[in-house]
Design a protein around this motif. Structure first.
Motif, PDB file in Angstrom:
ATOM      1  N   CYS A 275       0.825  -1.042   0.135  1.00 12.39           N
ATOM      2  CA  CYS A 275      -0.083  -0.091  -0.065  1.00 12.39           C
ATOM      3  C   CYS A 275       0.791   1.218   0.091  1.00 12.39           C
ATOM      4  N   HIS A 277       0.124   3.944   1.081  1.00 16.63           N
ATOM      5  CA  HIS A 277      -0.019   5.010   2.696  1.00 16.63           C
ATOM      6  C   HIS A 277       1.201   4.647   3.275  1.00 16.63           C
ATOM      7  N   VAL A 278       0.892   3.577   4.050  1.00 17.14           N
ATOM      8  CA  VAL A 278       2.283   3.262   4.983  1.00 17.14           C
ATOM      9  C   VAL A 278       2.691   1.896   4.845  1.00 17.14           C
ATOM     10  N   GLY A 279       2.383   1.176   3.705  1.00  8.75           N
ATOM     11  CA  GLY A 279       2.966   0.132   3.472  1.00  8.75           C
ATOM     12  C   GLY A 279       2.418  -1.375   3.726  1.00  8.75           C
ATOM     13  N   CYS A 280       1.185  -1.286   4.059  1.00 12.16           N
ATOM     14  CA  CYS A 280       0.508  -2.806   4.449  1.00 12.16           C
ATOM     15  C   CYS A 280       0.531  -3.665   3.228  1.00 12.16           C
ATOM     16  N   CYS A 294      -7.242  -1.918   1.155  1.00 15.01           N
ATOM     17  CA  CYS A 294      -6.203  -1.849   2.127  1.00 15.01           C
ATOM     18  C   CYS A 294      -6.924  -2.218   3.456  1.00 15.01           C
ATOM     19  N   CYS A 296      -5.622  -1.896   6.404  1.00 19.79           N
ATOM     20  CA  CYS A 296      -5.248  -1.190   7.558  1.00 19.79           C
ATOM     21  C   CYS A 296      -5.836   0.150   7.799  1.00 19.79           C
ATOM     22  N   HIS A 297      -6.204   1.010   6.769  1.00 19.78           N
ATOM     23  CA  HIS A 297      -6.786   2.318   7.048  1.00 19.78           C
ATOM     24  C   HIS A 297      -7.774   2.688   5.730  1.00 19.78           C
ATOM     25  N   GLN A 298      -8.209   1.408   4.921  1.00 20.28           N
ATOM     26  CA  GLN A 298      -9.196   1.527   3.957  1.00 20.28           C
ATOM     27  C   GLN A 298      -8.945   2.189   2.824  1.00 20.28           C
ATOM     28  N   SER A 299      -7.752   2.461   2.471  1.00 20.77           N
ATOM     29  CA  SER A 299      -7.408   3.108   1.218  1.00 20.77           C
ATOM     30  C   SER A 299      -7.849   2.065   0.160  1.00 20.77           C
TER      31      SER A 299
HETATM   32  S1  FES Z   1      -1.476   1.204   4.946  1.00 24.76           S
HETATM   33 FE1  FES Z   1      -2.995   0.948   3.489  1.00 24.76          FE
HETATM   34  S2  FES Z   1      -4.498   2.627   4.061  1.00 24.76           S
HETATM   35 FE2  FES Z   1      -3.095   2.651   5.486  1.00 24.76          FE
END
Ligand code: FES
Length: 363
Positions: A275, A277-280, A294, A296-299
């Motif tokens: 991802c 965003h922060v790599g999930c 995603c 983790c934070h729904q991106s």
């Molecule tokens: S890591 Fe994917 S939305 Fe935050």
């Protein structure tokens, strides 16, 4: 008959103090100097051990194991301990032990050795007592010899100061440096394989709407002696950047942006699994909408529209890996990712510019 308590008023007669025993260091100047050197030696060795910790951090490969079974260079070794952790433990533990022993020896053998009698008194000390305590503390500081014994004082300060070095060098482990994210192990002609079985993938293996988690074939390759080409820490680091998902959609549903018209094969596209965003790692796939979510934070990314962000905190599209088929009909990469595979970070625009130069234009 008169009891002891009636006679003296005390339940037990005060035995008084035994005659004072002088320590060898109190009466023998040579012994005193020898002890001083021993203590300074402990602090000196502690300093060397802490420097050794830092040297080990940079010189010992994190994959090397000690007391392990099997060939430690093959990646097949098992059991044993990480040589780096073993060295960290012995050097840091040894340094702390020596500093502790040195301080105890200093207090026992060289600091002031006066026996004192302290009578019980009300819980709150009088102002006079408080002043006396402060005077005692000041006297203790004087008696510790911290001013008179610069060898011990300076070696102790050196050892305690050196304890900060391991903390500083280990800041490096907080994460890879951003510029190390520019490239992955993908390269032209490398097969895309199932991430569990290692089996190469043909377009016919995928149905429309299907998603497969995949990796570069090099993760499953071995050298002439049967050892993995990439193993240990290098394998984990490479996996963290090269993991991909392969999806098949109806070709008419896909709207490739200019320059990406031939990045897919029969509606099969390949995207990074990391991802932005922060790599999930992502693979929650809604096949009807072509959205990838995603956890983790729904991106949410639209895989039919170049990995575009349609919801959530990520603000970069999911990097896409251009695909083709090789002579035997298996899916292969056309190149490495033309975009940086990583969570977003402040210098990303600068690094992407460098990558654009390498790929001859904006991806
Ligand atoms: S890591 Fe994917 S939305 Fe935050």
């Amino acid at each position: 008959m008169t009891t002891e308590i009636e006679r003296t008023g005390d339940p037990i007669a005060d035995p008084g103090l035994a005659p004072h025993q002088y320590r060898p260091q109190d009466v023998d100047g040579n012994q005193e100097r020898r002890t001083e050197r021993q203590i300074a030696g402990m602090f000196g060795v502690a300093t060397l051990l802490l420097i050794g910790f830092c040297v080990a951090y940079f010189t010992i490969d994190s994959d090397v194991r000690v007391f392990a079974f099997g060939d430690p260079n093959s990646g097949d070794a098992f059991g044993g301990w990480s040589a780096q952790n073993f060295t960290f433990g012995t050097t840091l533990g040894g340094a702390l032990l020596l500093i502790g022993i040195g301080i105890i020896q200093w207090a026992k053998k060289l600091m002031g050795d006066h026996e004192m009698v302290e009578m019980r008194h009300p819980a709150r000390s009088s102002d006079e007592d408080r002043s006396a305590v402060m005077a005692d503390i000041n006297a203790g500081v004087q008696e510790s010899g911290i001013g008179r014994r610069p060898l011990i004082r300076n070696s102790l300060l050196g050892a305690v100061g050196a304890m900060g070095l391991p903390a500083i060098v280990m800041l490096r482990d907080l994460g890879p440096l951003p510029h190390s994210q520019d490239e992955t192990v993908w390269k032209k002609g490398m097969r895309v394989v199932n991430d569990v079985s290692g089996a190469p993938i043909k377009p016919a293996d995928l149905e429309v709407g299907q998603l497969v988690n995949a990796e570069p074939a090099i993760f499953f390759e071995t050298d002439d002696e049967g050892h993995p080409v990439i193993h240990g820490h290098d394998l984990l680091a490479a996996k963290a950047k090269a993991a991909v998902i392969v999806v098949r959609m109806r070709p008419e549903d896909i709207t490739p942006k200019k320059g990406r018209e031939n990045w897919g094969v029969e509606g099969i596209l390949c995207y990074s699994k990391i991802c932005t965003h922060v790599g999930c790692p992502i693979s929650l796939w809604e096949q009807q909408t072509h959205h990838l979510l995603c956890p983790c934070h729904q991106s949410t990314f639209d895989l039919a529209d170049n990995g575009k962000v349609i919801f959530g905190p990520a603000y970069r599209p999911l990097p896409q890996l251009p695909l083709a088929v090789d002579g035997e009909g298996y899916l292969v990469a056309v190149s490495d990712f033309p975009e940086i595979v990583a969570p977003s970070y402040p210098e990303l625009a600068r690094d992407q510019e460098k990558l654009n130069e390498k790929f001859g234009g904006e991806a």
